[in-house]
Design an enzyme around this catalytic site. Structure first.
Site, PDB file in Angstrom:
ATOM      1  N   TRP A 129       0.635  -1.249  -0.443  1.00  0.00           N
ATOM      2  CA  TRP A 129       0.399   0.320   0.235  1.00  0.00           C
ATOM      3  C   TRP A 129       0.471   1.265   0.262  1.00  0.00           C
ATOM      4  O   TRP A 129       0.186   2.338  -0.127  1.00  0.00           O
ATOM      5  CB  TRP A 129      -0.969  -0.022   0.858  1.00  0.00           C
ATOM      6  N   GLY A 180       6.431  -6.470  -0.199  1.00  0.00           N
ATOM      7  CA  GLY A 180       5.608  -6.266   0.294  1.00  0.00           C
ATOM      8  C   GLY A 180       6.389  -6.864   1.896  1.00  0.00           C
ATOM      9  O   GLY A 180       7.386  -6.460   1.891  1.00  0.00           O
ATOM     10  N   LEU A 199      11.224  -7.465   0.476  1.00  0.00           N
ATOM     11  CA  LEU A 199      10.833  -7.506   1.203  1.00  0.00           C
ATOM     12  C   LEU A 199      10.952  -5.632   1.770  1.00  0.00           C
ATOM     13  O   LEU A 199      11.900  -4.745   1.261  1.00  0.00           O
ATOM     14  CB  LEU A 199      10.751  -8.934   1.981  1.00  0.00           C
ATOM     15  N   CYS A 226      10.367   0.848   2.683  1.00  0.00           N
ATOM     16  CA  CYS A 226      10.953  -0.158   2.944  1.00  0.00           C
ATOM     17  C   CYS A 226      12.776   0.437   2.869  1.00  0.00           C
ATOM     18  O   CYS A 226      13.126  -0.681   3.572  1.00  0.00           O
ATOM     19  CB  CYS A 226      10.717  -0.404   1.115  1.00  0.00           C
ATOM     20  N   GLU A 267      11.100  -4.353  11.537  1.00  0.00           N
ATOM     21  CA  GLU A 267      10.861  -2.774  10.975  1.00  0.00           C
ATOM     22  C   GLU A 267       9.643  -2.220  12.073  1.00  0.00           C
ATOM     23  O   GLU A 267       9.194  -2.533  11.860  1.00  0.00           O
ATOM     24  CB  GLU A 267      10.270  -3.352   9.644  1.00  0.00           C
ATOM     25  N   GLU A 318      14.494  -5.853  -9.017  1.00  0.00           N
ATOM     26  CA  GLU A 318      14.070  -4.773  -9.547  1.00  0.00           C
ATOM     27  C   GLU A 318      15.239  -3.302 -10.096  1.00  0.00           C
ATOM     28  O   GLU A 318      15.833  -3.328  -9.754  1.00  0.00           O
ATOM     29  CB  GLU A 318      12.705  -3.862  -8.878  1.00  0.00           C
TER      30      GLU A 318
END
Ligand code: NAD
Length: 469
Positions: free
Chosen positions: A132, A209, A232, A265, A364, A441
């Site tokens: 999100w 996520g 993650l 993140c 986290e 990525e």
């Protein structure tokens, strides 16, 4: 239907469909059909690149339409969302161009009279599951290379921030992306997300996520021998040496932990500072953090908006309470400063004397909570930075270039910034080590994550009798 709550007000502002296995099956079959027949299946790399550029043109002209749905869904400040979306088209252009450089590659082999060539082939149906915090930017990092490679995609956005992805998909269809190439299925992770991952026609999964979600997705994908890419969480360290440029460091630390309310993140959530500069750095950080202006995320003047949703607010406030119980020294308490603000608001929070046995060091928060500890020498700084199960990012602040490089190389993460923090660019890979995930990525390899190599062998001489002596 599922209610979508505006975190700035705590009130329902939209609803999304709670899809299940039936809708997951319909979407995967739609993607599979588009992969096997029709205009997408027939398109060569140049045609695909042109379609992605068509999408980029529409995004460049109409990105403002997508801003409000994302702000209303996750409470990210409008100025940050506008900044992300004004450049959204560039991720698609980058990978459109990458598609043009995917020709067959001759392979070397030692067998006389035979030639082999490597062809890059797409997987087929790719399932992309997104979080999100930055739904459309993270989707771009998956969708643009996946489509450039020739796959078709089914997206499952977070149930906490769905609206912008649905609006984006409509825009992509209007931009001429053929039917079935991009599909969006909304709903809950364990219901529809898992059904997508377990579908027998799914060939590849890309997930961003939490560690818990990623683990579940990887387990489900393994059952069908489907490869996954996992982006993650993190507990990234900012290592500050006494010889740093103090103002620049303060700005880097502030951006690392308080932009997007720490809901990124790569949040630089552990500040590891050399003892001799600790007091000066902490004094400046407190001054800057106290000056941040809270408010409505739709107001461009707001500097700190609400947290993204009620369960997350609960998690962050519980972790702040636990840090106090465990004896960390709370220098700035965002629960106190958050009182009186509408919605799920927690202000900038700073803890000092955080030790590696505390939850705040190990887990986290994904919120505006900075954990500070001090070190004496370089070896101790590296040991502290690596004392975590995560490995996403890190920062080093020093005017000694050699020391900066040395420490950056010693920090065990997918990314380290020296005298800088947070940048992302299509040319540079992002991803983690350890619990922060695997695969990368962006960067030159990103498109290859959505391709497999097929070797085609061609003989140029008659085949001899295999049984003759
Ligand atoms: P989350 O794991 O709760 O949800 C992410 C997505 O997974 C959602 O769409 C959710 O519905 C889906 N999901 C959850 N369980 C599932 C299951 N069993 N099967 C299939 N799908 C499932 O994470 P979140 O709270 O939305 O996002 C926050 C986390 O994401 C943080 O840990 C953050 O660090 C991480 N994150 C990482 C990056 C990165 O690039 N490394 C970027 C952004 C966020």
């Amino acid at each position: 239907m599922i209610d979508s709550i505006d975190p700035a007000t705590g009130k329902v502002w939209s609803k999304l469909a709670r899809c299940g296995a039936v809708e997951a099956d319909a979407a995967i079959r739609s993607a599979d059909r588009a992969f096997r027949s029709g205009p997408w299946a027939a398109a060569d790399a140049e045609t695909r690149a042109a379609m992605l550029e068509g999408l980029a043109d529409v995004l460049e002209a109409r990105w403002e339409e997508l801003v409000e749905p994302e702000v209303r869904d996750n409470g990210k400040r409008i100025s940050e969302v506008r900044g992300q979306f004004a450049g959204l088209h560039s991720w698609y252009r980058h990978f459109a161009n990458a598609a043009r450089h995917l020709g067959p590659e001759p392979q070397t082999n030692t067998i006389p009279g035979v030639e082999s060539v490597g062809h890059r082939i797409p997987y087929g149906v790719v399932v992309a599951i997104t979080p999100w915090n930055s739904p459309l930017m993270i989707l771009a990092w998956k969708l643009a290379p996946a489509l450039a490679a020739g796959n078709t995609v089914v997206v499952k956005p977070s149930e906490m921030a769905t609206a912008s992805t649905v609006a984006f998909a409509r825009m992509a269809f209007e931009a001429g992306l053929p039917e079935g190439v991009l599909n969006v299925v909304t709903g809950l992770g364990p219901e529809v997300g898992e059904a997508l991952v377990r579908h027998p026609l799914t060939r590849k999964v890309t997930f961003t996520g939490s560690v818990a979600g990623g683990r579940k997705v990887a387990e489900a994908a393994a059952a069908g021998v489907v490869p996954t890419t996992l982006e993650l969480g993190g507990k990234s360290a900012q290592v500050v040496f006494a010889d740093c440029d103090l103002e620049s460091t303060v700005n880097g630390v502030m951006s690392g932990i308080f932009l997007s309310n720490g809901q990124t993140c790569v949040a630089g959530s552990r500040l590891i500072v050399q003892s001799s500069i600790r007091d000066a750095l902490v004094a400046r950080l407190l001054e800057c953090a106290r000056a941040l202006k809270p408010g409505d995320p739709m107001d461009p003047a707001t500097q700190i908006g609400p947290l993204a949703n009620a369960p997350h607010f609960q998690k962050v406030t519980t972790m702040i309470a636990r840090a106090k119980e465990e004896g960390a020294d709370c220098l700035l308490d965002g629960i106190e400063t958050g009182k009186g603000q509408a919605g799920y608001y927690v202000g900038p929070t700073i803890f000092d004397k955080v030790t590696p046995d505390m939850q705040l060091w190990r887990e986290e928060v994904f919120g505006p909570v900075l954990a500070i500890t001090s070190f004496e020498d370089e070896a101790e700084a590296i040991r502290l930075a690596n004392d975590t199960n995560y490995g996403l990012a890190g920062g080093v602040w020093t005017s000694d270039a050699q020391k900066g490089q040395r420490v950056a190389e010693a920090i065990h993460t997918g990314t380290v910034y020296i005298n800088h923090y947070r940048s992302v660019d299509p040319g540079s890979p992002v991803g983690g080590v350890k619990l922060s995930g695997y695969g990368r990525e962006l960067g030159p390899e990103a498109i290859k994550d959505f391709l497999q190599t097929k070797s085609i062998w061609t003989g140029s001489q008659p085949v001899p009798d295999p049984f003759s002596a």
